[in-house]
Design a protein around this motif. Structure first.
Motif, PDB file in Angstrom:
ATOM      1  N   MET A 205      13.105   7.406  -9.990  1.00 11.49           N
ATOM      2  CA  MET A 205      14.320   7.067  -9.895  1.00 11.49           C
ATOM      3  C   MET A 205      15.066   7.379 -11.000  1.00 11.49           C
ATOM      4  N   HIS A 206      14.513   6.628 -12.342  1.00 13.36           N
ATOM      5  CA  HIS A 206      14.901   6.382 -13.419  1.00 13.36           C
ATOM      6  C   HIS A 206      15.217   7.820 -14.196  1.00 13.36           C
ATOM      7  N   PHE A 207      14.467   8.190 -13.651  1.00  8.24           N
ATOM      8  CA  PHE A 207      14.364   9.654 -14.781  1.00  8.24           C
ATOM      9  C   PHE A 207      15.226  10.857 -13.818  1.00  8.24           C
ATOM     10  N   ASN A 208      15.434  10.300 -12.434  1.00  7.56           N
ATOM     11  CA  ASN A 208      15.738  11.587 -11.291  1.00  7.56           C
ATOM     12  C   ASN A 208      14.953  13.350 -11.154  1.00  7.56           C
ATOM     13  N   TRP A 209      13.722  12.345 -11.218  1.00  4.42           N
ATOM     14  CA  TRP A 209      12.702  13.593 -11.074  1.00  4.42           C
ATOM     15  C   TRP A 209      13.271  13.896  -9.443  1.00  4.42           C
ATOM     16  N   VAL A 210      13.751  15.197  -9.012  1.00  2.00           N
ATOM     17  CA  VAL A 210      13.953  15.065  -8.174  1.00  2.00           C
ATOM     18  C   VAL A 210      13.009  16.157  -7.742  1.00  2.00           C
ATOM     19  N   GLY A 211      11.689  17.012  -8.534  1.00  2.00           N
ATOM     20  CA  GLY A 211      10.632  17.866  -8.351  1.00  2.00           C
ATOM     21  C   GLY A 211       9.682  17.071  -7.804  1.00  2.00           C
ATOM     22  N   PHE A 212       9.568  15.341  -7.794  1.00  2.00           N
ATOM     23  CA  PHE A 212       8.337  14.803  -7.466  1.00  2.00           C
ATOM     24  C   PHE A 212       7.495  15.174  -5.854  1.00  2.00           C
ATOM     25  N   PRO A 213       6.546  15.219  -5.934  1.00  2.00           N
ATOM     26  CA  PRO A 213       6.176  15.929  -4.135  1.00  2.00           C
ATOM     27  C   PRO A 213       6.957  15.521  -3.356  1.00  2.00           C
ATOM     28  N   THR A 214       7.343  16.023  -2.243  1.00  2.00           N
ATOM     29  CA  THR A 214       8.431  15.371  -0.796  1.00  2.00           C
ATOM     30  C   THR A 214       7.568  14.635   0.002  1.00  2.00           C
ATOM     31  N   SER A 215       5.576  15.932   0.095  1.00  2.00           N
ATOM     32  CA  SER A 215       5.022  15.561   1.709  1.00  2.00           C
ATOM     33  C   SER A 215       3.714  15.213   0.542  1.00  2.00           C
ATOM     34  N   GLY A 216       2.501  16.042   1.553  1.00  2.00           N
ATOM     35  CA  GLY A 216       1.163  15.078   1.146  1.00  2.00           C
ATOM     36  C   GLY A 216       1.397  13.552   0.733  1.00  2.00           C
ATOM     37  N   PRO A 217      -0.201  12.806   0.331  1.00  2.00           N
ATOM     38  CA  PRO A 217      -0.293  11.416  -0.178  1.00  2.00           C
ATOM     39  C   PRO A 217       0.585  11.135  -1.653  1.00  2.00           C
ATOM     40  N   LEU A 218       1.437  12.377  -2.115  1.00  2.00           N
ATOM     41  CA  LEU A 218       2.209  11.520  -3.685  1.00  2.00           C
ATOM     42  C   LEU A 218       3.017  11.420  -2.948  1.00  2.00           C
ATOM     43  N   VAL A 219       4.108  11.582  -1.449  1.00  2.00           N
ATOM     44  CA  VAL A 219       4.818  11.269  -1.175  1.00  2.00           C
ATOM     45  C   VAL A 219       5.461   9.679  -0.924  1.00  2.00           C
ATOM     46  N   TRP A 220       4.003   8.929  -0.733  1.00  2.00           N
ATOM     47  CA  TRP A 220       4.139   7.519  -0.507  1.00  2.00           C
ATOM     48  C   TRP A 220       4.944   6.856  -2.005  1.00  2.00           C
ATOM     49  N   PHE A 221       4.655   7.664  -3.220  1.00  2.00           N
ATOM     50  CA  PHE A 221       4.989   7.160  -4.373  1.00  2.00           C
ATOM     51  C   PHE A 221       6.301   6.903  -5.168  1.00  2.00           C
ATOM     52  N   ARG A 222       7.329   7.987  -3.436  1.00  2.00           N
ATOM     53  CA  ARG A 222       8.756   8.480  -3.292  1.00  2.00           C
ATOM     54  C   ARG A 222       9.526   6.511  -2.629  1.00  2.00           C
ATOM     55  N   THR A 223       8.477   6.176  -1.848  1.00  2.00           N
ATOM     56  CA  THR A 223       8.653   5.025  -1.113  1.00  2.00           C
ATOM     57  C   THR A 223       7.368   3.701  -1.633  1.00  2.00           C
ATOM     58  N   GLY A 224       7.200   3.882  -3.157  1.00  2.00           N
ATOM     59  CA  GLY A 224       6.604   2.469  -3.829  1.00  2.00           C
ATOM     60  C   GLY A 224       8.067   1.797  -4.031  1.00  2.00           C
ATOM     61  N   TRP A 225       8.681   1.456  -3.586  1.00  2.00           N
ATOM     62  CA  TRP A 225       9.207   0.432  -3.618  1.00  2.00           C
ATOM     63  C   TRP A 225       8.258  -0.741  -2.451  1.00  2.00           C
ATOM     64  N   MET A 226       7.655  -0.542  -1.303  1.00  2.00           N
ATOM     65  CA  MET A 226       7.242  -1.139  -0.499  1.00  2.00           C
ATOM     66  C   MET A 226       5.957  -1.696  -0.760  1.00  2.00           C
ATOM     67  N   GLY A 227       5.678  -0.862  -2.524  1.00  2.00           N
ATOM     68  CA  GLY A 227       4.646  -1.942  -2.777  1.00  2.00           C
ATOM     69  C   GLY A 227       5.000  -3.897  -2.803  1.00  2.00           C
ATOM     70  N   VAL A 228       5.899  -3.831  -3.014  1.00  2.00           N
ATOM     71  CA  VAL A 228       7.145  -5.403  -3.249  1.00  2.00           C
ATOM     72  C   VAL A 228       6.330  -5.520  -1.758  1.00  2.00           C
ATOM     73  N   ASP A 229       6.406  -5.235  -0.581  1.00  2.00           N
ATOM     74  CA  ASP A 229       6.526  -5.682   0.223  1.00  2.00           C
ATOM     75  C   ASP A 229       5.137  -5.691   0.432  1.00  2.00           C
ATOM     76  N   LEU A 230       4.109  -4.863  -0.151  1.00  2.00           N
ATOM     77  CA  LEU A 230       2.774  -5.392  -0.141  1.00  2.00           C
ATOM     78  C   LEU A 230       2.505  -6.161  -0.939  1.00  2.00           C
ATOM     79  N   PHE A 231       2.514  -7.208  -1.949  1.00  2.00           N
ATOM     80  CA  PHE A 231       2.973  -7.935  -2.539  1.00  2.00           C
ATOM     81  C   PHE A 231       2.721  -9.223  -1.475  1.00  2.00           C
ATOM     82  N   PHE A 232       3.937  -9.163  -1.209  1.00  2.00           N
ATOM     83  CA  PHE A 232       4.510 -10.489  -0.870  1.00  2.00           C
ATOM     84  C   PHE A 232       3.321 -10.565   0.250  1.00  2.00           C
TER      85      PHE A 232
END
Length: 369
Positions: A24-51
């Motif tokens: 988000m902060h480096f506007n990394w538009v090329g980061f994968p949008t499919s496959g397992p790595l797409v999880w990190f595009r929703t990495g904010w959900m890590g906070v929900d896992l923390f809770f």
């Protein structure tokens, strides 16, 4: 009860948040949008896992303490001391570093003292312009600290009341709160969805996630629960299979409604669906006890040990590199991950751990317990 693979989940959740913020902060538009790595595009959900993890481990700790003492005052003192020692020192330290090196203007702002006061008291998440005002990721610490206070007063009841009351009650409160916030917040203003996010993620709106962890703690403390996660061979496939199934469903639901804050039913109910996936993931981690896997997972469990530091240090490092303007997203990720882990390791060994060892106290069992 000790569940070492919970630290793997803590480390995964913390790294997920770091990678998400780099994207988000480096506007990394090329980061994968499919496959397992797409999880990190929703990495904010890590906070929900923390809770969910927090609800689980804090409940286990509280219930274990209550098993050792029938004296409510001893329980309150012991619980409060250990929670304060765990979260307060590093929160204060990272806030100071963030202000000194990233937002020094706050020392000269007329309203700066308000930010300092609310962050010091862990109530910054209750105020719109204070949530994220200093080291933005620590908004979740407000929820954590308020959950700890709640646990101090209801742990005795939670340990013995029917589990369905905990689950239904928490979901009812969370859904009612999030429904209310959805209808009283306007996302068409200059702040966009931010007000809805701030108010919806306050403690009442996150009770379903904490309650999921509480119910897991209740389950693993039962005779049947202990037997299932330690000796029943089905545990090695039942929980992982259920996790994959529920995780797949929750992600399909999310990606078809990724605008999220525009959708009433997503704001109200999605976190409950996702926390079920998190709960199953926690049970999967609790069911792993093979020595070979413990050995292989050691580096990942270490990330869980220092996960609190990873979570609190990484945004200061990201903001520093953004101001320097040296790095793009692909270059920033390894640099920021390495520096964050180094900072978190140093703060664990030279700051957090010594404080807990110096001021923490063990609770001796009462004769009447």
């Amino acid at each position: 009860m000790v569940f070492p693979f919970i630290d793997v989940l803590r480390g995964f959740a913390a790294i997920s948040v770091v990678v998400y913020h780099v994207i988000m902060h480096f506007n990394w538009v090329g980061f994968p949008t499919s496959g397992p790595l797409v999880w990190f595009r929703t990495g904010w959900m890590g906070v929900d896992l923390f809770f969910v993890i927090s609800g689980f481990v804090i409940s286990l700790s509280a219930f274990s303490t209550l098993d050792k003492t029938a004296d409510r005052r001893k329980f309150l003192a012991h619980f409060a001391r250990h929670r304060i020692l765990r979260i307060v020192p590093l929160h204060y330290a990272t806030c100071v570093v963030f202000v000194v090196y990233i937002y020094p203007f706050m020392f000269f702002s007329l309203d700066g003292w308000k930010q300092f006061a609310t962050h010091a008291l862990f109530i910054h998440n209750l105020f719109l312009m204070h949530q994220g005002g200093i080291n933005g990721v620590n908004w979740s610490l407000g929820d954590e600290a308020q959950f700890y206070v709640l646990m101090m007063f209801v742990a005795v009841w939670l340990r013995q009341c029917p589990p369905w009351i905990i689950g239904v009650g928490a979901v009812a409160i969370a859904w009612t709160w999030r429904l209310f916030i959805y209808h009283v917040t306007d996302i068409s203003g200059p702040l966009g969805v931010f007000p809805r996010f701030v108010y919806a993620t306050q403690l009442p709106g996150m009770l379903d996630e904490f309650a999921c962890g509480i119910l897991l703690a209740r389950f693993v403390r039962t005779r049947e629960g202990r037997r299932f996660i330690t000796t029943n061979s089905a545990r090695l496939w039942v929980f992982p299979a259920a996790t994959v199934l529920m995780g797949g469903i929750s992600f399909l639901v999310y990606w078809h409604n990724a605008i999220y804050w525009d959708s009433e039913w997503m704001v109200v109910s999605y976190k409950t669906l996702f926390c079920v996936s998190c709960g199953l993931l926690v049970l999967s981690a609790c069911s792993v006890n093979q020595k070979s896997l413990l050995l292989i997972s050691a580096p990942f469990r270490y990330l869980g040990t220092i996960s609190y530091g990873i979570y609190l240090w990484h945004l200061s490092i990201i903001e520093a590199f953004k101001r320097l303007g040296w790095l793009s997203g692909p270059q920033a990720l390894p640099t920021i991950l390495i520096l964050t882990i180094l900072f978190a390791s140093a703060s664990w060994y030279f700051f957090e751990k010594p404080i807990m060892q110096r001021f923490g106290r063990r609770l001796s069992p009462d004769a009447g317990a």
